[in-house]
Design a protein around this motif. Sequence first.
Motif, mmCIF file in Angstrom:
data_model
loop_
_atom_site.group_PDB
_atom_site.id
_atom_site.type_symbol
_atom_site.label_atom_id
_atom_site.label_comp_id
_atom_site.label_asym_id
_atom_site.label_seq_id
_atom_site.Cartn_x
_atom_site.Cartn_y
_atom_site.Cartn_z
ATOM 1 N N PRO A 57 5.061 8.075 -0.282
ATOM 2 C CA PRO A 57 5.558 6.904 0.454
ATOM 3 C C PRO A 57 4.631 5.690 0.344
ATOM 4 C CG PRO A 57 5.386 8.826 1.899
ATOM 5 C CD PRO A 57 4.876 9.225 0.572
ATOM 6 N N LEU A 58 3.336 5.941 0.260
ATOM 7 C CA LEU A 58 2.407 4.814 0.090
ATOM 8 C C LEU A 58 2.673 4.101 -1.226
ATOM 9 C CD1 LEU A 58 -0.948 6.223 1.434
ATOM 10 C CD2 LEU A 58 0.443 4.404 2.418
ATOM 11 N N ASP A 59 2.880 4.889 -2.274
ATOM 12 C CA ASP A 59 3.171 4.303 -3.582
ATOM 13 C C ASP A 59 4.492 3.542 -3.582
ATOM 14 O OD1 ASP A 59 0.805 5.415 -4.486
ATOM 15 O OD2 ASP A 59 1.772 7.114 -5.485
ATOM 16 N N ALA A 60 5.398 3.917 -2.667
ATOM 17 C CA ALA A 60 6.694 3.247 -2.550
ATOM 18 C C ALA A 60 6.668 2.167 -1.461
ATOM 19 C CB ALA A 60 7.775 4.272 -2.237
ATOM 20 N N SER A 61 5.474 1.754 -1.054
ATOM 21 C CA SER A 61 5.291 0.709 -0.034
ATOM 22 C C SER A 61 5.960 1.064 1.298
ATOM 23 C CB SER A 61 5.812 -0.640 -0.544
ATOM 24 O OG SER A 61 5.095 -1.023 -1.683
ATOM 25 N N ASP A 62 5.809 2.333 1.698
ATOM 26 C CA ASP A 62 6.356 2.784 2.968
ATOM 27 C C ASP A 62 5.244 3.460 3.784
ATOM 28 O OD1 ASP A 62 7.874 3.620 5.094
ATOM 29 O OD2 ASP A 62 9.249 4.862 3.903
ATOM 30 N N PRO A 63 4.296 2.654 4.300
ATOM 31 C CA PRO A 63 3.171 3.241 5.022
ATOM 32 C C PRO A 63 3.577 3.969 6.302
ATOM 33 C CG PRO A 63 3.121 0.854 5.221
ATOM 34 C CD PRO A 63 4.203 1.194 4.234
ATOM 35 N N GLU A 64 4.695 3.573 6.920
ATOM 36 C CA GLU A 64 5.138 4.258 8.132
ATOM 37 C C GLU A 64 5.506 5.712 7.827
ATOM 38 O OE1 GLU A 64 6.332 1.222 7.201
ATOM 39 O OE2 GLU A 64 5.357 -0.016 8.724
ATOM 40 N N ARG A 87 -5.391 9.695 7.151
ATOM 41 C CA ARG A 87 -4.676 8.905 8.149
ATOM 42 C C ARG A 87 -5.582 7.797 8.694
ATOM 43 N NH1 ARG A 87 -1.906 11.147 13.632
ATOM 44 N NH2 ARG A 87 -4.057 11.014 14.349
ATOM 45 N N ALA A 88 -6.847 8.101 8.932
ATOM 46 C CA ALA A 88 -7.792 7.086 9.410
ATOM 47 C C ALA A 88 -7.943 5.964 8.380
ATOM 48 C CB ALA A 88 -9.149 7.717 9.717
ATOM 49 N N VAL A 89 -8.029 6.323 7.110
ATOM 50 C CA VAL A 89 -8.147 5.319 6.048
ATOM 51 C C VAL A 89 -6.870 4.482 5.974
ATOM 52 C CG1 VAL A 89 -8.340 5.002 3.544
ATOM 53 C CG2 VAL A 89 -9.869 6.603 4.719
ATOM 54 N N LEU A 90 -5.714 5.117 6.135
ATOM 55 C CA LEU A 90 -4.442 4.376 6.139
ATOM 56 C C LEU A 90 -4.455 3.326 7.249
ATOM 57 C CD1 LEU A 90 -1.467 3.936 5.266
ATOM 58 C CD2 LEU A 90 -0.873 5.765 6.865
ATOM 59 N N TYR A 91 -4.862 3.724 8.446
ATOM 60 C CA TYR A 91 -4.943 2.761 9.546
ATOM 61 C C TYR A 91 -5.944 1.643 9.228
ATOM 62 C CZ TYR A 91 -2.396 6.018 12.609
ATOM 63 O OH TYR A 91 -1.454 6.822 13.178
ATOM 64 N N PHE A 92 -7.073 2.024 8.689
ATOM 65 C CA PHE A 92 -8.120 1.045 8.383
ATOM 66 C C PHE A 92 -7.620 0.013 7.375
ATOM 67 C CE2 PHE A 92 -11.854 -0.518 6.162
ATOM 68 C CZ PHE A 92 -12.704 -0.834 7.210
ATOM 69 N N THR A 93 -6.989 0.474 6.308
ATOM 70 C CA THR A 93 -6.527 -0.450 5.269
ATOM 71 C C THR A 93 -5.385 -1.338 5.757
ATOM 72 O OG1 THR A 93 -5.041 1.207 4.310
ATOM 73 C CG2 THR A 93 -7.261 1.026 3.360
#
Length: 120
Positions: A57-64, A87-93
Amino acid sequence: MKTSPTEIVDRLVGRLMVNLRDSDESIRLPATAQLWRIWFQQKGVWGIEQLRRAQFPLDASDPEAAEALLSEIAAETPDFAAAWNRRAVLYFTRGYYPKSRETASMRSNSHRFTSECGTA
């Protein structure tokens, strides 16, 4: 008395954590790489596949969607440090710094690799 595999890994991680604080980059960088390998291999093939699944999903621009998957993985396997860290890195970025810090502190792994590296 025989040393258990857990004790061996704990000692190795302890030494690597010390190396993360070294002022010499040629010591810090290999320690960082080795800790990542340990974390991502912690749950074997299953763990690697779960992290890859969350990457789609990140690669498809769907961070949620990625957040939902990582939250699910972390809830199902609370000792899987790489899932909590990802998950912590996702929030940070995404600029969600308090959530990143909270997630990093919530994970059950006693080694604070993310905090030691200064990424959360």
